[in-house]
Enzyme design. Structure first.
Site, mmCIF file in Angstrom:
data_model
loop_
_atom_site.group_PDB
_atom_site.id
_atom_site.type_symbol
_atom_site.label_atom_id
_atom_site.label_comp_id
_atom_site.label_asym_id
_atom_site.label_seq_id
_atom_site.Cartn_x
_atom_site.Cartn_y
_atom_site.Cartn_z
ATOM 1 N N ASP A 40 5.557 1.321 4.783
ATOM 2 C CA ASP A 40 6.110 2.697 4.827
ATOM 3 C C ASP A 40 6.952 3.004 3.521
ATOM 4 O OD1 ASP A 40 6.758 5.261 5.462
ATOM 5 O OD2 ASP A 40 7.728 4.736 7.479
ATOM 6 N N ASP A 41 6.564 4.086 2.776
ATOM 7 C CA ASP A 41 7.470 4.259 1.452
ATOM 8 C C ASP A 41 7.324 3.223 0.357
ATOM 9 O OD1 ASP A 41 7.609 6.658 2.892
ATOM 10 O OD2 ASP A 41 9.749 6.579 2.871
ATOM 11 N N CYS A 79 4.111 10.359 5.459
ATOM 12 C CA CYS A 79 3.529 9.084 6.460
ATOM 13 C C CYS A 79 2.420 9.737 7.413
ATOM 14 C CB CYS A 79 4.709 8.492 6.878
ATOM 15 S SG CYS A 79 6.143 9.718 7.628
ATOM 16 N N ARG A 83 -1.603 8.210 7.693
ATOM 17 C CA ARG A 83 -2.033 7.404 8.842
ATOM 18 C C ARG A 83 -3.090 7.931 9.690
ATOM 19 N NH1 ARG A 83 2.837 3.691 9.695
ATOM 20 N NH2 ARG A 83 4.124 4.231 7.860
ATOM 21 N N LYS A 132 4.960 0.742 13.238
ATOM 22 C CA LYS A 132 5.263 2.269 13.262
ATOM 23 C C LYS A 132 3.897 3.158 13.315
ATOM 24 C CE LYS A 132 6.431 6.245 10.232
ATOM 25 N NZ LYS A 132 7.107 6.519 8.718
ATOM 26 N N HIS A 134 3.403 6.861 14.554
ATOM 27 C CA HIS A 134 3.862 8.071 14.009
ATOM 28 C C HIS A 134 2.529 9.085 13.912
ATOM 29 C CE1 HIS A 134 6.849 10.043 11.060
ATOM 30 N NE2 HIS A 134 6.771 10.646 12.168
ATOM 31 N N SER A 157 9.375 7.148 12.616
ATOM 32 C CA SER A 157 10.104 6.657 11.627
ATOM 33 C C SER A 157 11.517 6.096 12.038
ATOM 34 C CB SER A 157 10.412 7.715 10.503
ATOM 35 O OG SER A 157 9.185 8.011 9.681
ATOM 36 N N HIS A 213 10.790 2.059 4.379
ATOM 37 C CA HIS A 213 11.599 3.392 4.869
ATOM 38 C C HIS A 213 13.059 3.266 5.283
ATOM 39 C CE1 HIS A 213 12.280 7.317 7.140
ATOM 40 N NE2 HIS A 213 10.874 7.721 6.761
ATOM 41 N N ASP A 265 1.511 4.013 2.965
ATOM 42 C CA ASP A 265 1.348 5.332 3.399
ATOM 43 C C ASP A 265 1.520 6.543 2.293
ATOM 44 O OD1 ASP A 265 4.132 5.316 3.478
ATOM 45 O OD2 ASP A 265 3.873 5.997 5.611
ATOM 46 N N ASN A 266 2.345 6.312 1.478
ATOM 47 C CA ASN A 266 2.897 7.183 0.442
ATOM 48 C C ASN A 266 3.618 6.803 -0.595
ATOM 49 O OD1 ASN A 266 4.513 8.560 3.117
ATOM 50 N ND2 ASN A 266 5.568 7.803 1.371
ATOM 51 N N LYS A 281 7.570 10.221 -3.231
ATOM 52 C CA LYS A 281 7.319 10.951 -1.604
ATOM 53 C C LYS A 281 7.276 12.594 -1.797
ATOM 54 C CE LYS A 281 8.543 10.164 2.968
ATOM 55 N NZ LYS A 281 9.436 9.477 3.821
#
Length: 464
Positions: A40-41, A79, A83, A132, A134, A157, A213, A265-266, A281
């Protein structure tokens, strides 16, 4: 050698390799296990094998024993949508997840969408999500309702409240203790792999990590150990986790029949590195959407290859579905089966441009090495809104960048290649006709706004 001939030889060699490992059933390859690990991130430049000073020996080894992508598009710069693209093979704008979901939201990924877990469960796979989620907080949208047999993790998150840790549909800890989270995720993943292997069941492990994240947290044995602060500590613990999952697969005796993939994810948020890419992001510059991606499958994926052709998070669904003998959903997919690229049978994929949305707003399109910016918000991300609010403005002069020679999108070449600009603009208009009304209306509204003249790379302004 023709592609067809080469593909046939690659397939024969792979089957022979699997037979030697006892992974062939009735003359056909056994259904493969699939592990997809998602950060994540995490930025494009945050792994050692992508140029970082953060130590990631397990991911280095995974890349050396498999393939590493240099043009992997996450399908969205935030995010939840990314996903959704991974699990459906479709643009987030098509599946009801155009933006980040919050704990109070009453919906999520459209309930009539088929997930990858649904497909594999129908094929007799054991399925688990660790980490996660989300894609919706109400029970009907949680993993247990979307094809997963088991779930362990935070459903959104870690900066959102209440920060609950769940097992299946029950809250088991509140607030979730972040310092031990990666270790606990890893323990659950390892346990699942061993259990499925003991039962001789094919399995799908989806492991979307909570980190890096913010707020960041690392286990005691990793805190202060990296040369890149707490962020580096967190990434090094994730790398350790990858090593533990790979070890579990090997010790379970299923390494020769398990595809393991790793991505994010990003792009990075406040910390982390997009490498030499522009943006972060929540931007549709490459730094917001291009991610590391590594795939490993001993005996099936050649070692040490670098894949430069454009691929997408949406490609995971059709690729894995075909590999596992699953049935594709009736709704058309936006992703492609990239198995020939993974095996080296092909070096490139013919595909329509990939569209870059920010929420419902279309902003860019990528076609091979070409990236066309057609619209942009009138301000940067995560800054106070300008007077009149944030709006998407169509650029008075579309900007064209060649990402092969200009990966940080610094030099607009539209004037030199008007034919490419016009071809891509026409493709965009045709593709937009297939999107939901919200996306079409947002695009029409952007085109209707009166935009002042804007220098290349600048923030547009005008009358909203």
């Amino acid at each position: 050698m023709s592609v067809t001939r080469r593909e046939a030889l690659v397939g024969l060699a792979a089957t022979a390799a699997l037979a030697a490992r006892g992974q062939v059933v009735h003359g056909e390859a056994a259904r493969p296990n699939v592990v997809f690990i998602l950060c994540d991130d995490l930025g494009f430049g945050d792994l050692e094998v992508y140029g970082s000073k953060i130590s990631t020996p397990n991911l280095n080894r995974m890349a050396a024993e498999g393939v590493r992508f240099t043009n992997w598009d996450a399908a969205d710069p935030v995010c939840s949508p990314s996903r959704a693209a991974l699990l459906t093979g479709r643009y987030p704008a098509r599946v009801g997840v155009p933006k980040v979901l919050f704990p109070t939201d009453k919906d999520g990924l459209h309930l009539d969408e088929v997930t990858l877990a649904n497909v594999l469960k129908d094929q007799g796979y054991r399925t688990m999500c660790v980490g996660k989620w989300h894609l919706g907080r109400p029970e009907a949208y949680l993993p247990m309702s979307r094809g997963f047999d088991e779930y362990f993790g935070i459903p959104y998150s870690n900066d959102m409240t209440p920060r609950v840790l769940m097992h299946n549909t029950e809250v088991v800890e509140q607030p979730a203790k972040l310092e031990t989270l990666t270790e606990r995720y890893t323990g659950e993943a390892v346990k699942f792999v061993k259990s499925a292997a003991e039962q001789k069941k094919p399995f799908f492990l989806y492991m979307p990590h909570t980190f890096p994240h913010v707020p960041l947290a690392a286990g005691e044995r990793f805190r202060g150990k990296s040369s890149q602060g707490l962020y580096g500590d967190v990434v090094e613990e994730i790398d350790w986790s990858v090593g533990e999952v790979l070890r579990a697969v090997k010790e379970a005796g299923v390494e020769g029949n398990t595809l393991v993939m790793f991505s994010s994810d990003n792009g990075p948020w406040w910390q982390g590195s997009p490498g030499k890419l522009r943006g972060r992001k929540n931007t549709t510059y490459e730094g917001g959407v291009r991610e590391p991606c590594i795939a490993r499958w001993p005996g099936r994926i050649p070692q040490g290859r670098v894949v430069e052709t454009l691929c997408s998070m949406m490609d995971v669904f059709p690729t894995v579905t075909k590999l596992c003998g699953g049935k594709l959903p009736e709704k058309p997919l936006d992703g492609l089966d990239i198995w020939p690229v993974l095996t080296g049978a092909k070096t490139a994929m013919e595909r329509a441009p990939l569209l870059y949305f920010n929420e419902w707003e279309l902003q860019c399109a990528r076609w091979g090495d070409w990236k066309l910016h057609v619209a942009r918000f009138n301000t940067a991300a995560y800054v106070p809104a300008p007077v009149g609010g944030v709006h998407n403005f169509v650029l008075p002069h579309p900007e064209l960048y060649n990402l092969a020679s200009d990966p940080d999108e610094s030099y607009d070449t539209a004037a030199s290649h008007p034919e490419i600009v016009q071809k891509m603009l026409a493709q965009i208009e045709e593709m937009m006709k297939t999107f939901p009304a919200e996306a079409r209306d947002a695009w029409a509204a952007a085109k209707a706004r009166k935009t002042n003249d804007t220098p290349a790379g600048g923030w547009p302004s005008g009358k909203a």
